[in-house]
Design a protein around this motif. Sequence first.
Motif, mmCIF file in Angstrom:
data_model
loop_
_atom_site.group_PDB
_atom_site.id
_atom_site.type_symbol
_atom_site.label_atom_id
_atom_site.label_comp_id
_atom_site.label_asym_id
_atom_site.label_seq_id
_atom_site.Cartn_x
_atom_site.Cartn_y
_atom_site.Cartn_z
ATOM 1 N N UNK A 88 0.811 -1.218 0.000
ATOM 2 C CA UNK A 88 0.000 0.000 0.000
ATOM 3 C C UNK A 88 0.849 1.275 0.000
ATOM 4 N N UNK A 89 2.135 1.127 0.195
ATOM 5 C CA UNK A 89 3.008 2.303 0.212
ATOM 6 C C UNK A 89 2.972 2.992 -1.156
ATOM 7 N N UNK A 90 2.842 4.323 -1.206
ATOM 8 C CA UNK A 90 2.687 5.048 -2.480
ATOM 9 C C UNK A 90 4.024 5.336 -3.160
ATOM 10 N N UNK A 91 4.875 4.335 -3.221
ATOM 11 C CA UNK A 91 6.146 4.510 -3.927
ATOM 12 C C UNK A 91 6.633 3.147 -4.391
ATOM 13 N N UNK A 92 7.539 3.166 -5.352
ATOM 14 C CA UNK A 92 8.080 1.941 -5.929
ATOM 15 C C UNK A 92 9.313 1.503 -5.140
ATOM 16 N N UNK A 93 9.383 0.187 -4.872
ATOM 17 C CA UNK A 93 10.549 -0.345 -4.188
ATOM 18 C C UNK A 93 11.749 -0.335 -5.127
ATOM 19 N N UNK A 94 12.818 0.257 -4.661
ATOM 20 C CA UNK A 94 14.073 0.233 -5.421
ATOM 21 C C UNK A 94 15.129 -0.477 -4.593
ATOM 22 N N UNK A 95 16.182 -0.929 -5.252
ATOM 23 C CA UNK A 95 17.243 -1.635 -4.536
ATOM 24 C C UNK A 95 17.899 -0.731 -3.499
ATOM 25 N N UNK A 96 17.968 0.573 -3.779
ATOM 26 C CA UNK A 96 18.574 1.508 -2.829
ATOM 27 C C UNK A 96 17.723 1.630 -1.567
#
Length: 686
Positions: A88-96
């Motif tokens: 539900x988090x409004x952001x994309x998971x990135x490796x960083x």
Amino acid sequence: SSSSSSSPKNVIREWRSFLLWAAMAAAPTAAPPPPSPLLAHNKKRKVFDPLVLLRSSSLPHPTWEVRKLCKILGHRPWHPSTEQAIRRCPFKLTSQIVSQVIRRLADPKQALRFFIWTAQQPRFLHTSKSVKSVSQKWPHAMDFMLFLKVLRWLRERPPVALSSSCFTVLIKGFGWAGMVDEACRVLQRMHEFGCKPNVRHFTCLLNILATERRFQSLKPVYVQMLRQGCMPNAVTYTTLIRSFCEAGTVDAACRLLQHMIEKGCAPEVLTFNVLINGLCKAGKMEQAHYFFNAMNRYGCIPNVVTYNTLIRHFCKNENVQKALELLEDMIARGCAPNVRTYNTVINGLCTAKDVDGAHKLLAEMRKTGVTPDVITYNSLIAGLFQEGKVDDACNLLKQMRQSGCDPDVATFNALIDGLCKHSKVGKACNLWHEMVQFHVPDAVSYGAMIDGLIKTGRVAEAEAMFGDMRRKGCVPNALHYTALIEGFSNAGNFSEAYRYLDQMEARGCKPETRTYGCLVHGLSKAGRLSEAAEFLQKMMEKNLRPDVTVYTALLDGHCRKGDLEKAHEILDIMIDKGSHPDVLTYNLLIRAQCKRKRVDDALTTMQEMPDRGCLPDLITYRMILKCLCKGGIIDKACMVINNMKSSGCTPDATTCRLLIPYFKKAGKMSEVSWLLKKQMSEGCKT
């Protein structure tokens, strides 16, 4: 296999879908991890605060995305709802982002679960940074990097075939993450990929189940192991024996060892060590010693762990002599004791109030080349204070430093507590100022210092130290609050005592028997008996059993007021509630009865004492004899003297000087003669 379903490509596809499903269905089974050492700087919190790690200067300033994920993962065990919250988090998971979150999570298991879950997400690839971040959480886990490689291989093209050792690594890895159900599924599905589970796979899974305390699942896995023709080895049996011991079924552990031997599997030293430790923890010392003696029959020579286990538990059970015998046996067999061995016996001797024996063992320890550590000195310091040797305890601190051993917080705590208990609060304050230059005081440090200041009437200083404690982030417990409540109660400042009681309860700290007891004592002393009775009633309502000191304080209050009927009523309630009056309780009542010339009541009270398990002491006899003699009731005084003779209670010089003139005047020369002899035996002049 020639079947297309068993081709390497299909195997990898199956594993990818299986791992994704396994991670999605994961339910936590592990207990919450211990708090991070960083929590010491934020002790007001009872749960792990991820923001503590976020403020660490060794990490870059986190973004709001990292903070959000840390909050989700830091305050809950892994659960399907955790995954939903992340999605539900409004952001994309990135490796960083993932790498920074993993670095900031205090729980290594939670970090690994997050790593595994993200590895299964579509179009997400871990970088070397995220791999490094999670591997740093597991620096001592063998094959951990291989586990991460296996997870990566499952996504590579062309696919990599999985060997038997890869399945072992997968089981271990899921075990490290506390994902027990996933570890079980790996074992259950191995045959689908043409790989038969071996003893190492089963043993690894049994160890995971035992570590996570899933004892009810051990038997099905063990039965499956036997049905598949996989014979347990010594490691398997040792794992099961440890599990039985931890589950509290040591008799089953003993039977399993016998079964192991009957099946031709030779037990190892570790097997015996595990069983002996389990038996010791269960209090079965004789049985533990039996298996210790049986080790040689099976070619197992006891090592330092074996001896340390037995020695530790014999000392714990106050059988220091047996511990010393084992130490001698250990040396005679050529097994070198280590610092832990000596520390255990030295602490046992100090606890048994044999500090001289502890010092002799310290000298022997040095002769054998074992260097005493801070624990050695801490035990000796505590033992010296216990025997009242205050100067020797302080001198030992100097010797400790001269030998190159730096004192720790526990050392200062032992010294401060000992000095305060022996009314050397000034010296304790000096040590406190010295301690804070090198160490951060803990709850024990503050508790000892506050209690010492209270006992010497320095309530304002104690309150200031309590405030300093809270400002430094050290959470007060019941002992700290009780000490302040006692100090204000003794000073008659009940408004402040009540304020701290309210604050204590508001902060979720439950008052103890001593908390209410010091209020009852202070209120009774101040003559506020109705309030004291209210607190006594409150104790009972909270299922706190008042001890003899609480009842005695209230009884004394009524005696001071002259309400002897109410005092006797308190005595009866005390006995009915199972709290046995001591000699002080009776002496306070008898003193009040004698003061009001109710000598017959005083005699009756004294005669009741032996029937209730309490013998009169010299003070009891002196009060009654003085009352009888002053009232001219010499015949009854002679009876009391005879009673005193038969009970073996010897009068002191003061009592003799007090009574002789009265008996002389009444012509009771036999009593005078007896008193003179007692006075002479005391070395006193007539």
